[in-house]
Motif scaffolding. Sequence first.
Motif, PDB file in Angstrom:
ATOM      1  N   SER A 113      -7.913   1.508   8.833  1.00 43.18           N
ATOM      2  CA  SER A 113      -7.802   2.056  10.178  1.00 43.18           C
ATOM      3  C   SER A 113      -6.386   2.585  10.378  1.00 43.18           C
ATOM      4  N   GLU A 114      -6.242   3.471  11.336  1.00 47.17           N
ATOM      5  CA  GLU A 114      -4.916   4.000  11.622  1.00 47.17           C
ATOM      6  C   GLU A 114      -3.983   2.886  12.093  1.00 47.17           C
ATOM      7  N   GLU A 115      -4.523   1.926  12.789  1.00 50.85           N
ATOM      8  CA  GLU A 115      -3.723   0.794  13.240  1.00 50.85           C
ATOM      9  C   GLU A 115      -3.222  -0.022  12.056  1.00 50.85           C
ATOM     10  N   ASP A 116      -4.088  -0.227  11.053  1.00 54.09           N
ATOM     11  CA  ASP A 116      -3.668  -0.953   9.854  1.00 54.09           C
ATOM     12  C   ASP A 116      -2.563  -0.202   9.120  1.00 54.09           C
ATOM     13  N   LEU A 117      -2.701   1.109   9.018  1.00 48.10           N
ATOM     14  CA  LEU A 117      -1.673   1.902   8.348  1.00 48.10           C
ATOM     15  C   LEU A 117      -0.348   1.832   9.102  1.00 48.10           C
ATOM     16  N   LYS A 118      -0.424   1.818  10.429  1.00 48.27           N
ATOM     17  CA  LYS A 118       0.805   1.688  11.222  1.00 48.27           C
ATOM     18  C   LYS A 118       1.460   0.336  10.982  1.00 48.27           C
ATOM     19  N   LYS A 119       0.640  -0.719  10.856  1.00 43.33           N
ATOM     20  CA  LYS A 119       1.188  -2.046  10.566  1.00 43.33           C
ATOM     21  C   LYS A 119       1.892  -2.056   9.212  1.00 43.33           C
ATOM     22  N   LEU A 120       1.269  -1.408   8.223  1.00 43.98           N
ATOM     23  CA  LEU A 120       1.881  -1.347   6.894  1.00 43.98           C
ATOM     24  C   LEU A 120       3.214  -0.595   6.934  1.00 43.98           C
ATOM     25  N   ARG A 121       3.256   0.466   7.734  1.00 41.74           N
ATOM     26  CA  ARG A 121       4.527   1.187   7.875  1.00 41.74           C
ATOM     27  C   ARG A 121       5.571   0.316   8.550  1.00 41.74           C
ATOM     28  N   GLU A 122       5.168  -0.419   9.548  1.00 38.51           N
ATOM     29  CA  GLU A 122       6.106  -1.312  10.242  1.00 38.51           C
ATOM     30  C   GLU A 122       6.673  -2.371   9.302  1.00 38.51           C
ATOM     31  N   HIS A 123       5.873  -2.770   8.311  1.00 41.54           N
ATOM     32  CA  HIS A 123       6.325  -3.778   7.358  1.00 41.54           C
ATOM     33  C   HIS A 123       6.963  -3.163   6.109  1.00 41.54           C
ATOM     34  N   GLY A 124       7.160  -1.839   6.132  1.00 39.58           N
ATOM     35  CA  GLY A 124       7.985  -1.237   5.090  1.00 39.58           C
ATOM     36  C   GLY A 124       7.294  -0.429   4.023  1.00 39.58           C
ATOM     37  N   LEU A 125       5.995  -0.087   4.205  1.00 37.62           N
ATOM     38  CA  LEU A 125       5.364   0.834   3.262  1.00 37.62           C
ATOM     39  C   LEU A 125       5.855   2.236   3.622  1.00 37.62           C
ATOM     40  N   THR A 126       6.745   2.758   2.803  1.00 35.28           N
ATOM     41  CA  THR A 126       7.458   3.983   3.151  1.00 35.28           C
ATOM     42  C   THR A 126       6.666   5.246   2.849  1.00 35.28           C
ATOM     43  N   MET A 127       6.022   5.254   1.678  1.00 37.77           N
ATOM     44  CA  MET A 127       5.350   6.475   1.237  1.00 37.77           C
ATOM     45  C   MET A 127       4.169   6.132   0.341  1.00 37.77           C
ATOM     46  N   LYS A 160       0.026  10.259   7.555  1.00 40.46           N
ATOM     47  CA  LYS A 160       1.145  10.896   8.252  1.00 40.46           C
ATOM     48  C   LYS A 160       1.214  10.459   9.714  1.00 40.46           C
ATOM     49  N   ARG A 161       0.065  10.379  10.367  1.00 41.93           N
ATOM     50  CA  ARG A 161       0.053   9.946  11.775  1.00 41.93           C
ATOM     51  C   ARG A 161       0.574   8.522  11.926  1.00 41.93           C
ATOM     52  N   ALA A 162       0.395   7.722  10.877  1.00 38.38           N
ATOM     53  CA  ALA A 162       0.875   6.342  10.906  1.00 38.38           C
ATOM     54  C   ALA A 162       2.364   6.247  10.586  1.00 38.38           C
ATOM     55  N   GLY A 163       2.991   7.378  10.282  1.00 36.27           N
ATOM     56  CA  GLY A 163       4.422   7.379   9.995  1.00 36.27           C
ATOM     57  C   GLY A 163       4.763   7.152   8.537  1.00 36.27           C
ATOM     58  N   ILE A 164       3.744   7.169   7.671  1.00 33.32           N
ATOM     59  CA  ILE A 164       3.959   6.975   6.236  1.00 33.32           C
ATOM     60  C   ILE A 164       4.154   8.341   5.585  1.00 33.32           C
ATOM     61  N   GLN A 165       5.220   8.473   4.818  1.00 41.15           N
ATOM     62  CA  GLN A 165       5.449   9.726   4.117  1.00 41.15           C
ATOM     63  C   GLN A 165       4.339   9.961   3.098  1.00 41.15           C
ATOM     64  N   LEU A 166       4.058  11.243   2.862  1.00 46.05           N
ATOM     65  CA  LEU A 166       2.932  11.611   2.010  1.00 46.05           C
ATOM     66  C   LEU A 166       3.395  12.514   0.878  1.00 46.05           C
ATOM     67  N   SER A 167       3.083  12.098  -0.351  1.00 48.18           N
ATOM     68  CA  SER A 167       3.361  12.903  -1.534  1.00 48.18           C
ATOM     69  C   SER A 167       2.028  13.228  -2.199  1.00 48.18           C
ATOM     70  N   VAL A 168       1.727  14.507  -2.352  1.00 52.23           N
ATOM     71  CA  VAL A 168       0.413  14.948  -2.827  1.00 52.23           C
ATOM     72  C   VAL A 168       0.545  15.704  -4.150  1.00 52.23           C
TER      73      VAL A 168
END
Length: 291
Positions: A113-127, A160-168
């Motif tokens: 979920s987008e909420e889960d991804l936001k939590k992961l970003r808050e805990h330091g998943l950068t990209m 990206k919406r969750a604030g996690i950088q994206l490398s494709v």
Amino acid sequence: MQYYGDVYRPPSEAYSLIIQATLGCSHNTCAFCTMYKEKRFYNRPLEDVLKDLKEVSEAGYSHKAKRIFLADGDALIRKTADLIAILDACYELYPVCERVTSYASPGSLLLKSEEDLKKLREHGLTMVYLGLESGSDEVLKLMTKGFTSEQIVEGGLKAKRAGIQLSVTAIAGLGGKKLSKEHVEGTAKALSAMNPDYVGVLTLEIHEGTPLEKWVKDGEFELLDSTEVLMETRELIARMDCPGCVFRMNHASNYLTLAGTFNEDKQAMLDKIDAALSGKLKLRPEWMRSF
């Protein structure tokens, strides 16, 4: 600490501490790929992952590991609670750690979920590193990628919406001669829709034992030559609209090295391709290319 089977990581993670949060690839049926074939996919026990992090830290690396990469092919597929525990341990055990990254499959991004991804970003998943490979649904189906272009774009945008950088990543030549037009047009469209922070373009190589190898031998798939790859790449770059995206085509598989930031460096990259097509620049010889 020990590694299980072959370990793969993106070129930009060459100096990162690599921790296997999962083993293998959750999809692992792509027709062009030989990675992770020697192991079955599963989530490593959380206590084993945390044990590895602690052992390396206590071995004298607590103030050396500035970057940590969570392997194998799809660490993001783990439960969010597990990933949060792993991320917290990374930053607690390695005070100098600046970023933690991982591969992400389209499936894992769509499941979270987008909420889960936001939590992961808050805990330091950068990209996260996401394999698009092609924006053409025909090519994706042929290569048994398992997802449509629209689904992959949706997953990338969610990160990206969750604030996690994206490398494709995308693969030049993946459509062969028959689907080259669809491949380049669809890939440019998908990349422009996602507008990732980073784009890496590799060039197709044929690996022993893959379905793609058999298709080539049987004449069912015609490979592009180096000139055709450059022309396809030129069309891709010309069609891309990705403001601020860092573009790299510097993998060992590539015939020509390209680097720049969209959109301001687009023309300079196109000019370099034109110089190569006119013979003013030398290409990497076939024997030096390695996927």
